[in-house]
Write a protein that holds these residues in place. Structure first.
Motif, PDB file in Angstrom:
ATOM      1  N   THR A 191      21.821   5.656  15.266  1.00 35.57           N
ATOM      2  CA  THR A 191      23.249   5.342  15.437  1.00 35.57           C
ATOM      3  C   THR A 191      24.097   6.493  15.956  1.00 35.57           C
ATOM      4  OG1 THR A 191      23.961   6.021  13.211  1.00 35.57           O
ATOM      5  CG2 THR A 191      23.026   3.808  13.449  1.00 35.57           C
ATOM      6  N   GLN A 192      23.505   7.703  16.002  1.00 39.88           N
ATOM      7  CA  GLN A 192      24.229   8.898  16.427  1.00 39.88           C
ATOM      8  C   GLN A 192      25.359   9.300  15.471  1.00 39.88           C
ATOM      9  OE1 GLN A 192      23.406   6.477  19.180  1.00 39.88           O
ATOM     10  NE2 GLN A 192      21.575   7.746  18.863  1.00 39.88           N
ATOM     11  N   ILE A 193      25.317   8.843  14.242  1.00 44.38           N
ATOM     12  CA  ILE A 193      26.255   9.357  13.249  1.00 44.38           C
ATOM     13  C   ILE A 193      26.006  10.860  13.116  1.00 44.38           C
ATOM     14  CG2 ILE A 193      24.674   8.888  11.323  1.00 44.38           C
ATOM     15  CD1 ILE A 193      27.098   8.354   9.548  1.00 44.38           C
ATOM     16  N   PRO A 194      27.027  11.680  12.936  1.00 49.23           N
ATOM     17  CA  PRO A 194      26.811  13.125  12.795  1.00 49.23           C
ATOM     18  C   PRO A 194      25.871  13.415  11.625  1.00 49.23           C
ATOM     19  CG  PRO A 194      29.125  12.677  13.161  1.00 49.23           C
ATOM     20  CD  PRO A 194      28.470  11.344  12.965  1.00 49.23           C
ATOM     21  N   ILE A 195      24.950  14.345  11.834  1.00 50.53           N
ATOM     22  CA  ILE A 195      23.943  14.625  10.811  1.00 50.53           C
ATOM     23  C   ILE A 195      24.590  15.128   9.522  1.00 50.53           C
ATOM     24  CG2 ILE A 195      23.512  17.000  11.605  1.00 50.53           C
ATOM     25  CD1 ILE A 195      20.512  16.436  10.872  1.00 50.53           C
ATOM     26  N   GLU A 196      25.692  15.885   9.642  1.00 54.47           N
ATOM     27  CA  GLU A 196      26.366  16.373   8.436  1.00 54.47           C
ATOM     28  C   GLU A 196      26.889  15.203   7.605  1.00 54.47           C
ATOM     29  OE1 GLU A 196      27.129  17.250  11.502  1.00 54.47           O
ATOM     30  OE2 GLU A 196      26.463  19.356  11.663  1.00 54.47           O
ATOM     31  N   SER A 197      27.412  14.179   8.275  1.00 56.87           N
ATOM     32  CA  SER A 197      27.914  13.000   7.563  1.00 56.87           C
ATOM     33  C   SER A 197      26.777  12.235   6.905  1.00 56.87           C
ATOM     34  CB  SER A 197      28.671  12.081   8.521  1.00 56.87           C
ATOM     35  OG  SER A 197      29.808  12.727   9.051  1.00 56.87           O
ATOM     36  N   ALA A 198      25.680  12.052   7.649  1.00 54.58           N
ATOM     37  CA  ALA A 198      24.548  11.290   7.119  1.00 54.58           C
ATOM     38  C   ALA A 198      23.973  11.964   5.878  1.00 54.58           C
ATOM     39  CB  ALA A 198      23.474  11.133   8.189  1.00 54.58           C
ATOM     40  N   ARG A 199      23.816  13.283   5.941  1.00 51.32           N
ATOM     41  CA  ARG A 199      23.214  13.984   4.804  1.00 51.32           C
ATOM     42  C   ARG A 199      24.180  14.062   3.622  1.00 51.32           C
ATOM     43  NH1 ARG A 199      18.866  18.453   7.055  1.00 51.32           N
ATOM     44  NH2 ARG A 199      17.678  16.938   8.297  1.00 51.32           N
ATOM     45  N   SER A 200      25.470  14.161   3.890  1.00 52.44           N
ATOM     46  CA  SER A 200      26.444  14.121   2.805  1.00 52.44           C
ATOM     47  C   SER A 200      26.420  12.765   2.117  1.00 52.44           C
ATOM     48  CB  SER A 200      27.846  14.415   3.334  1.00 52.44           C
ATOM     49  OG  SER A 200      28.813  14.288   2.302  1.00 52.44           O
ATOM     50  N   LEU A 201      26.319  11.702   2.897  1.00 48.25           N
ATOM     51  CA  LEU A 201      26.310  10.353   2.331  1.00 48.25           C
ATOM     52  C   LEU A 201      25.107  10.143   1.412  1.00 48.25           C
ATOM     53  CD1 LEU A 201      27.434   8.391   5.503  1.00 48.25           C
ATOM     54  CD2 LEU A 201      28.644   8.393   3.308  1.00 48.25           C
ATOM     55  N   VAL A 202      23.910  10.542   1.850  1.00 40.88           N
ATOM     56  CA  VAL A 202      22.732  10.311   1.008  1.00 40.88           C
ATOM     57  C   VAL A 202      22.726  11.248  -0.195  1.00 40.88           C
ATOM     58  CG1 VAL A 202      21.340   9.367   2.882  1.00 40.88           C
ATOM     59  CG2 VAL A 202      21.210  11.827   2.374  1.00 40.88           C
ATOM     60  N   THR A 203      23.263  12.456  -0.026  1.00 38.19           N
ATOM     61  CA  THR A 203      23.292  13.400  -1.146  1.00 38.19           C
ATOM     62  C   THR A 203      24.240  12.922  -2.239  1.00 38.19           C
ATOM     63  OG1 THR A 203      22.766  15.269   0.308  1.00 38.19           O
ATOM     64  CG2 THR A 203      23.780  15.778  -1.816  1.00 38.19           C
ATOM     65  N   GLN A 204      25.449  12.497  -1.851  1.00 37.18           N
ATOM     66  CA  GLN A 204      26.403  12.002  -2.842  1.00 37.18           C
ATOM     67  C   GLN A 204      25.930  10.691  -3.452  1.00 37.18           C
ATOM     68  OE1 GLN A 204      29.040  13.632  -4.112  1.00 37.18           O
ATOM     69  NE2 GLN A 204      28.231  15.324  -2.894  1.00 37.18           N
ATOM     70  N   MET A 205      25.257   9.871  -2.660  1.00 35.30           N
ATOM     71  CA  MET A 205      24.678   8.651  -3.207  1.00 35.30           C
ATOM     72  C   MET A 205      23.662   8.983  -4.293  1.00 35.30           C
ATOM     73  SD  MET A 205      21.581   6.913  -3.207  1.00 35.30           S
ATOM     74  CE  MET A 205      20.794   7.674  -1.791  1.00 35.30           C
ATOM     75  N   ALA A 206      22.798   9.989  -4.034  1.00 33.18           N
ATOM     76  CA  ALA A 206      21.773  10.364  -5.009  1.00 33.18           C
ATOM     77  C   ALA A 206      22.415  10.869  -6.305  1.00 33.18           C
ATOM     78  CB  ALA A 206      20.852  11.433  -4.423  1.00 33.18           C
ATOM     79  N   HIS A 207      23.505  11.600  -6.164  1.00 31.19           N
ATOM     80  CA  HIS A 207      24.219  12.081  -7.352  1.00 31.19           C
ATOM     81  C   HIS A 207      24.737  10.896  -8.175  1.00 31.19           C
ATOM     82  CE1 HIS A 207      26.744  14.548  -9.896  1.00 31.19           C
ATOM     83  NE2 HIS A 207      27.806  13.826  -9.568  1.00 31.19           N
ATOM     84  N   GLY A 208      25.361   9.937  -7.501  1.00 27.80           N
ATOM     85  CA  GLY A 208      25.871   8.761  -8.203  1.00 27.80           C
ATOM     86  C   GLY A 208      24.766   7.906  -8.776  1.00 27.80           C
TER      87      GLY A 208
END
Length: 273
Positions: A191-208
């Motif tokens: 999807t070409q989402i910025p890699i910083e956004s993608a990794r932040s999303l999965v990291t915060q998801m894992a925390h939750g």
């Protein structure tokens, strides 16, 4: 009580710092030694008051409880060095899974435990795997349990379950981090989402996700049921994962067990008198 740590590499250093950060031990309560002295000095610089022994023998002579945080191939040399200093009232804790308690009890006259930590102890979380030896008294067990309760949730296991319990408690943080990394990277590629956004999303998801499973009243099964409504996108995704990813974990467990069994044989051969 002075607690010693022979080996201040990745996991030995993590334990030292976690005990200090939890407040369970003061730096002045700890004595360390390491084959590469510069590593021990670096840890002591970060934690003023931490003692550095000039040798493993000196550490053993000055502690009532000490940890063996060395690689399997290094055990024979360390045991040869310290065995004359060890006495029966001491508690020795090995964190190295392929080293069997029966072998340590044959080599050393003291009380033995095997406690397998996890990287999660760096944030005072996760399970530590508690395998008591035959000489530990009830008081010894309580003492070690109290120590590890400050940085983890100790779990008593049978020694023959060491490998699979370690897979789940100690190796899986790396396995799950790898899966999250691949999920984020696939999102970027597709999807070409910025890699910083993608990794932040999965990291915060894992925390939750961790909080939902430990504090939110969800189980692994109920969480999937809650998110995946019939006919929805998540349900289709779970069906794909069940088909393609499930078998990978069977292969993974077989692989780790084969490596572990090989390591056990090599360690026992090295400890053969």
């Amino acid at each position: 009580m002075t607690v010693g740590f022979i080996g201040t590499g990745s996991m030995g250093g993590t334990l030292v710092e976690s005990f200090i950060q939890s407040g369970r031990l003061l730096p002045s309560d700890i004595l360390i030694s390491n084959r590469t002295r510069a590593k021990a000095e670096h840890l002591a610089d970060k934690n003023p008051g931490l003692g550095i022994a000039t040798s493993n023998r000196e550490l053993v002579s000055q502690t009532s409880c000490f940890f063996l945080c060395v690689k399997p191939k290094e055990f024979r040399a360390v045991l040869d060095e310290i065995k004359e200093e060890v006495h029966e009232d001491q508690i020795v804790v090995s964190i190295t899974s392929p080293v069997m308690i029966r072998d340590l009890e044959e080599w050393l006259p003291c009380k033995i435990a095997k406690i397998i930590p996890s990287i999660t102890q760096a944030v005072q979380a996760g399970n530590s795997l508690f395998i008591p030896g035959s000489r530990l008294t009830a008081n010894d067990r309580e003492q070690l349990w109290d120590l590890f309760s400050a940085i983890s949730r100790p779990l008593v296991i049978e020694e023959h379950h060491t490998r699979i319990a370690s897979d789940l408690a100690s190796c899986s943080p790396a396995f799950i981090a790898n899966l999250l990394e691949k999920l984020a990277d696939a999102a970027v590629e597709e999807t070409q989402i910025p890699i910083e956004s993608a990794r932040s999303l999965v990291t915060q998801m894992a925390h939750g996700l961790g909080r939902l499973l430990t504090e939110g009243g969800f189980t692994l099964e109920s969480l999937q049921q809650r998110v995946a409504v019939p006919g929805g996108i998540t349900r289709e995704g779970l069906d794909l994962l069940d088909e393609d990813v499930g078998p990978v974990f069977n292969r993974l467990i077989r692989l780790t067990h084969a490596k572990y069994e090989d390591d056990v044989v090599k360690v026992q051969q090295s400890l053969d008198h």
